[in-house]
Design an enzyme around this catalytic site. Sequence first.
Site, short mmCIF file in Angstrom:
data_model
loop_
_atom_site.label_atom_id
_atom_site.label_comp_id
_atom_site.label_asym_id
_atom_site.label_seq_id
_atom_site.Cartn_x
_atom_site.Cartn_y
_atom_site.Cartn_z
CE1 TYR A 52 40.58 -5.15 -47.70
CE2 TYR A 52 42.83 -4.29 -47.82
CZ TYR A 52 41.87 -5.08 -47.20
OH TYR A 52 42.21 -5.80 -46.07
N GLY A 59 40.06 -8.01 -45.02
CA GLY A 59 40.17 -9.46 -45.16
C GLY A 59 38.99 -10.02 -45.93
CG HIS A 82 43.11 -6.03 -36.75
ND1 HIS A 82 41.76 -5.89 -36.90
CD2 HIS A 82 43.56 -6.54 -37.92
CE1 HIS A 82 41.40 -6.30 -38.10
NE2 HIS A 82 42.48 -6.71 -38.74
CG ASN A 194 48.16 -4.20 -44.55
OD1 ASN A 194 48.48 -5.35 -44.29
ND2 ASN A 194 47.17 -3.92 -45.38
NE ARG A 280 91.61 -31.10 -38.30
CZ ARG A 280 91.28 -32.27 -38.84
NH1 ARG A 280 91.26 -32.41 -40.16
NH2 ARG A 280 90.96 -33.30 -38.08
#
Length: 501
Positions: A52, A59, A82, A194, A280
Amino acid sequence: MIVLTGDSLTMEDFRRVVLEKEPVTLSEQAMKKVKETRAAIDGIVENGKIVYGVNTGFGKLSDVKIAGNEVKTLQRNLIFSHACGVGEPLAEEVARAMLLLRANTLMKGYSGVRPVLVEQLLLFLNEQIHPVIPAQGSLGASGDLAPLSHLALGLIGEGEVIYDGKRQPTAEVLREKQLQPLSLQAKEGLALINGTQAMTAIGALAFLEAEKLCRQCDWIAAMTLEGLRGVIDAFDENIHRARGHQEQIEVAGNIRRLLSGSRLVSKQGELRVQDAYSLRCIPQVHGATRQTLAYVKEKLAIEMNAATDNPLIFDGGEKILSGGNFHGQPIALAMDYLGIAVAELANISERRIERLVNPQLNDLPAFLSAKPGLESGAMILQYTAAALVSENKTLAHPASVDSIPSSANQEDHVSMGTIAARHAAEIISNTRNVLAIELICAMQAADIRGPEQMARETKALWEKGRSIVPPITSDRILAKDIAKMNSWLKSTADCAHDLVV
């Protein structure tokens, strides 16, 4: 000189490189593993083994095989397709941080890139050539794809960069400096984009600012306590040790030290038995935010040295595994938590501002005005603080609880971590303005009470503050004063002097 190993980058290293421009070099030992895993990728391409991102689509297109003579084109196409971010560019410091963090993760030697790619990242970092990276467009899984693609564009001579204070085409800057653009090889485009480096970069810078605010808000609150003649007994060590939260104990101790010798604070029963919660409960609220920062720092420190690529290469290429380390959920949750925690510093600060300006809640002139009625004094300062606090409440809605499917439902759960980081950074910016307003009001109250009665530490802060913002003797454009005080708080570490609290 900071040496990147892939495993040892600290928050202090990050600060020195990103904010102080300290040079960076690469570990020769770590580079050996980078070379080994690159050899494994070269072998895969030569042998035609299907992996891959090396010789497949991405994707939902991961089942599409890519011919060996097109693997380089595949990587370039990936970056181009991208790089579709929108919005205003991220700050130059964020771009610097992304260059640093991406180089560091690649030095771990799990990504299969050539040494020259890491060297190109460092070249841009050390030469202060900062890619123009649009802020919007990341889902936070499969990592920060769009922002990192814009970063990668610069490395290959495309897109735009900020160099020497000017936004310019990358190709022109490289020609001017006689530098060569990178030509991507198999897997290298994917290895660049990535990961979680955008959200981590924004998050680490936000953390550093939040850490500073945590120190400053104690100083400012201490001066407010003097302006309102607060009851010091609420900060007694016995109270806070009885509960046991270390950060709460530390804040109470800070307040006691800062107010040591003050003739303005009161004792229990002198003026009142106890104060409102915004006075306080300063240790409980400020301390809880400090606890959050400790958690956030831990997660950022891990992520800065994490392998967030996919696939990852192990055992010299014997094992190549696809997984999901690019998923930004750990940082998304940490950033949401950071935003919520810092928003609370603003919330309680705004309530203290209200007590300083509201004549029904104190014995000071109405709205700290020299001529109440004719002049409004600090009235609208509280309005601005209230508006910022209200905006923070919207920004503090957790981004990480949202998800939306992408890539034809292959990527069906995403983190929205970069949105969470951006929102946290916005909350921090708003909170700094709220604290600037509180300091302006607290100084005005101190003027009325008598600075000679202040504690040594708070008086030192008052003196420095008065060199930046003069007393409000008549109505004027207070926006300028807020901006000056904000700028000083952003530029300094501990307010009055070098005492670290």
